[in-house]
Scaffold this motif. Structure first.
Motif, PDB file in Angstrom:
ATOM      1  N   ARG A 105       0.857  -1.201   0.000  1.00 12.72           N
ATOM      2  CA  ARG A 105       0.000   0.000   0.000  1.00 12.72           C
ATOM      3  C   ARG A 105       0.879   1.232   0.000  1.00 12.72           C
ATOM      4  O   ARG A 105       1.739   1.381   0.861  1.00 12.72           O
ATOM      5  CB  ARG A 105      -0.880   0.029   1.248  1.00 12.72           C
ATOM      6  N   LEU A 106       0.621   2.112  -0.954  1.00 14.97           N
ATOM      7  CA  LEU A 106       1.256   3.423  -1.004  1.00 14.97           C
ATOM      8  C   LEU A 106       0.120   4.416  -0.806  1.00 14.97           C
ATOM      9  O   LEU A 106      -0.849   4.404  -1.573  1.00 14.97           O
ATOM     10  CB  LEU A 106       1.967   3.639  -2.339  1.00 14.97           C
ATOM     11  N   THR A 107       0.206   5.243   0.242  1.00 14.92           N
ATOM     12  CA  THR A 107      -0.910   6.130   0.575  1.00 14.92           C
ATOM     13  C   THR A 107      -0.455   7.569   0.754  1.00 14.92           C
ATOM     14  O   THR A 107       0.713   7.837   1.008  1.00 14.92           O
ATOM     15  CB  THR A 107      -1.605   5.668   1.875  1.00 14.92           C
ATOM     16  N   GLY A 108      -1.428   8.477   0.626  1.00 16.42           N
ATOM     17  CA  GLY A 108      -1.192   9.889   0.872  1.00 16.42           C
ATOM     18  C   GLY A 108      -0.534  10.604  -0.289  1.00 16.42           C
ATOM     19  O   GLY A 108       0.669  10.507  -0.469  1.00 16.42           O
ATOM     20  N   ASN A 109      -1.321  11.288  -1.090  1.00 17.09           N
ATOM     21  CA  ASN A 109      -0.788  12.061  -2.226  1.00 17.09           C
ATOM     22  C   ASN A 109       0.096  11.207  -3.146  1.00 17.09           C
ATOM     23  O   ASN A 109       1.217  11.574  -3.480  1.00 17.09           O
ATOM     24  CB  ASN A 109      -0.015  13.283  -1.739  1.00 17.09           C
ATOM     25  N   VAL A 110      -0.424  10.075  -3.533  1.00 18.33           N
ATOM     26  CA  VAL A 110       0.318   9.134  -4.383  1.00 18.33           C
ATOM     27  C   VAL A 110       0.462   9.697  -5.789  1.00 18.33           C
ATOM     28  O   VAL A 110      -0.493  10.223  -6.365  1.00 18.33           O
ATOM     29  CB  VAL A 110      -0.416   7.772  -4.433  1.00 18.33           C
ATOM     30  N   LYS A 111       1.661   9.559  -6.320  1.00 15.43           N
ATOM     31  CA  LYS A 111       1.923   9.965  -7.701  1.00 15.43           C
ATOM     32  C   LYS A 111       2.918   8.961  -8.285  1.00 15.43           C
ATOM     33  O   LYS A 111       3.981   8.736  -7.720  1.00 15.43           O
ATOM     34  CB  LYS A 111       2.512  11.373  -7.743  1.00 15.43           C
ATOM     35  N   VAL A 112       2.524   8.347  -9.393  1.00 16.00           N
ATOM     36  CA  VAL A 112       3.389   7.386 -10.076  1.00 16.00           C
ATOM     37  C   VAL A 112       3.622   7.891 -11.491  1.00 16.00           C
ATOM     38  O   VAL A 112       2.668   8.180 -12.216  1.00 16.00           O
ATOM     39  CB  VAL A 112       2.765   5.972 -10.096  1.00 16.00           C
ATOM     40  N   THR A 113       4.887   8.016 -11.866  1.00 16.66           N
ATOM     41  CA  THR A 113       5.258   8.579 -13.163  1.00 16.66           C
ATOM     42  C   THR A 113       6.212   7.654 -13.891  1.00 16.66           C
ATOM     43  O   THR A 113       7.134   7.100 -13.288  1.00 16.66           O
ATOM     44  CB  THR A 113       5.957   9.950 -12.969  1.00 16.66           C
ATOM     45  N   ASN A 114       5.968   7.498 -15.195  1.00 19.76           N
ATOM     46  CA  ASN A 114       6.934   6.841 -16.071  1.00 19.76           C
ATOM     47  C   ASN A 114       6.850   7.507 -17.436  1.00 19.76           C
ATOM     48  O   ASN A 114       6.166   8.516 -17.594  1.00 19.76           O
ATOM     49  CB  ASN A 114       6.736   5.320 -16.118  1.00 19.76           C
ATOM     50  N   SER A 115       7.518   6.951 -18.425  1.00 17.39           N
ATOM     51  CA  SER A 115       7.549   7.599 -19.737  1.00 17.39           C
ATOM     52  C   SER A 115       6.170   7.675 -20.399  1.00 17.39           C
ATOM     53  O   SER A 115       5.958   8.482 -21.294  1.00 17.39           O
ATOM     54  CB  SER A 115       8.519   6.878 -20.674  1.00 17.39           C
ATOM     55  N   GLY A 116       5.220   6.859 -19.942  1.00 13.58           N
ATOM     56  CA  GLY A 116       3.877   6.872 -20.519  1.00 13.58           C
ATOM     57  C   GLY A 116       2.942   7.879 -19.892  1.00 13.58           C
ATOM     58  O   GLY A 116       1.856   8.114 -20.401  1.00 13.58           O
ATOM     59  N   GLY A 117       3.345   8.483 -18.766  1.00 12.37           N
ATOM     60  CA  GLY A 117       2.491   9.472 -18.135  1.00 12.37           C
ATOM     61  C   GLY A 117       2.545   9.420 -16.628  1.00 12.37           C
ATOM     62  O   GLY A 117       3.491   8.882 -16.041  1.00 12.37           O
ATOM     63  N   THR A 118       1.489   9.968 -16.000  1.00 10.48           N
ATOM     64  CA  THR A 118       1.428  10.093 -14.548  1.00 10.48           C
ATOM     65  C   THR A 118       0.021   9.752 -14.061  1.00 10.48           C
ATOM     66  O   THR A 118      -0.959  10.157 -14.673  1.00 10.48           O
ATOM     67  CB  THR A 118       1.765  11.541 -14.119  1.00 10.48           C
ATOM     68  N   VAL A 119      -0.051   9.022 -12.941  1.00  4.38           N
ATOM     69  CA  VAL A 119      -1.326   8.773 -12.268  1.00  4.38           C
ATOM     70  C   VAL A 119      -1.192   9.286 -10.846  1.00  4.38           C
ATOM     71  O   VAL A 119      -0.193   9.023 -10.167  1.00  4.38           O
ATOM     72  CB  VAL A 119      -1.696   7.273 -12.263  1.00  4.38           C
ATOM     73  N   SER A 120      -2.208  10.031 -10.407  1.00  2.00           N
ATOM     74  CA  SER A 120      -2.251  10.561  -9.041  1.00  2.00           C
ATOM     75  C   SER A 120      -3.499  10.033  -8.348  1.00  2.00           C
ATOM     76  O   SER A 120      -4.562   9.933  -8.961  1.00  2.00           O
ATOM     77  CB  SER A 120      -2.288  12.093  -9.067  1.00  2.00           C
ATOM     78  N   ALA A 121      -3.359   9.726  -7.058  1.00  4.17           N
ATOM     79  CA  ALA A 121      -4.476   9.193  -6.278  1.00  4.17           C
ATOM     80  C   ALA A 121      -4.173   9.374  -4.804  1.00  4.17           C
ATOM     81  O   ALA A 121      -3.069   9.784  -4.430  1.00  4.17           O
ATOM     82  CB  ALA A 121      -4.690   7.712  -6.599  1.00  4.17           C
ATOM     83  N   ASN A 122      -5.123   9.013  -3.967  1.00  8.73           N
ATOM     84  CA  ASN A 122      -4.885   9.026  -2.531  1.00  8.73           C
ATOM     85  C   ASN A 122      -4.220   7.728  -2.082  1.00  8.73           C
ATOM     86  O   ASN A 122      -3.450   7.725  -1.127  1.00  8.73           O
ATOM     87  CB  ASN A 122      -6.193   9.229  -1.763  1.00  8.73           C
ATOM     88  N   GLU A 123      -4.522   6.627  -2.787  1.00 11.19           N
ATOM     89  CA  GLU A 123      -3.975   5.333  -2.380  1.00 11.19           C
ATOM     90  C   GLU A 123      -3.762   4.439  -3.587  1.00 11.19           C
ATOM     91  O   GLU A 123      -4.540   4.459  -4.540  1.00 11.19           O
ATOM     92  CB  GLU A 123      -4.925   4.632  -1.407  1.00 11.19           C
ATOM     93  N   LEU A 124      -2.692   3.664  -3.511  1.00  8.83           N
ATOM     94  CA  LEU A 124      -2.425   2.615  -4.487  1.00  8.83           C
ATOM     95  C   LEU A 124      -2.219   1.328  -3.712  1.00  8.83           C
ATOM     96  O   LEU A 124      -1.403   1.275  -2.786  1.00  8.83           O
ATOM     97  CB  LEU A 124      -1.171   2.931  -5.299  1.00  8.83           C
ATOM     98  N   VAL A 125      -2.988   0.297  -4.053  1.00  4.49           N
ATOM     99  CA  VAL A 125      -2.824  -1.018  -3.439  1.00  4.49           C
ATOM    100  C   VAL A 125      -2.408  -1.980  -4.533  1.00  4.49           C
ATOM    101  O   VAL A 125      -3.094  -2.112  -5.553  1.00  4.49           O
ATOM    102  CB  VAL A 125      -4.122  -1.510  -2.760  1.00  4.49           C
ATOM    103  N   VAL A 126      -1.283  -2.642  -4.320  1.00  6.66           N
ATOM    104  CA  VAL A 126      -0.782  -3.632  -5.264  1.00  6.66           C
ATOM    105  C   VAL A 126      -0.882  -4.993  -4.593  1.00  6.66           C
ATOM    106  O   VAL A 126      -0.271  -5.225  -3.551  1.00  6.66           O
ATOM    107  CB  VAL A 126       0.685  -3.353  -5.667  1.00  6.66           C
TER     108      VAL A 126
END
Length: 150
Positions: A105-126
């Motif tokens: 779990r990645l929580t709190g102002n989550v931002k994931v970026t790669n060469s294809g773009g960016t996704v922002s959320a409050n939480e990411l659960v893998v």
């Protein structure tokens, strides 16, 4: 579509270096092992270097079971956490991996970026067992993405 799972799965490898047979280096201002609470605490400018990912955080706590430090129950990085691989960058306020249920779990102002773009959320659960990643919003917010074609 962006591939976020690989960058975050490698965090799980940080807590299981014996199984992965890979060296993990951890630098911090302080390191404390509390046998009574079964916690290993790295504090202050923590940098965790794994062959495939580097993690920066003010604090990293590994909670271990009766089997000692090779029996990790949870791994938590907190306070402006950053995970970086060769092709992706993820940030949030807290990252927790629990080997028992294979959830990261990645929580709190989550931002994931790669060469294809960016996704922002409050939480990411893998879910490492099912290879399903779920971005969610909180407090009435929305998950947002900006994607670029190549």
């Amino acid at each position: 579509m962006m591939r976020f799972l690989p960058a975050l799965i490698v965090l799980a490898g940080l807590v299981q270096p014996v199984l992965a047979q890979q060296q993990v280096e951890i630098d911090a201002d302080t390191f404390t092992v509390d046998e009574a609470s079964r916690k290993a605490v790295f504090a202050g400018n923590v940098v965790v270097k794994h062959p495939t990912v580097t993690v920066w955080a003010p604090n990293v706590v590994a909670t271990y079971g009766a089997g000692g430090t090779n029996d990790i129950e949870s791994f938590e990085a907190s306070g402006n956490v950053r995970l970086k691989t060769s092709d992706q960058d993820a940030t949030g306020e807290r990252a927790v991996f629990t080997p028992g249920d294979q959830l990261l779990r990645l929580t709190g102002n989550v931002k994931v970026t790669n060469s294809g773009g960016t996704v922002s959320a409050n939480e990411l659960v893998v879910n490492l067992a099912t290879s399903v990643s779920t971005f969610t919003s909180g407090g009435g917010g929305r998950v947002t993405g900006v994607f670029t074609s190549q």
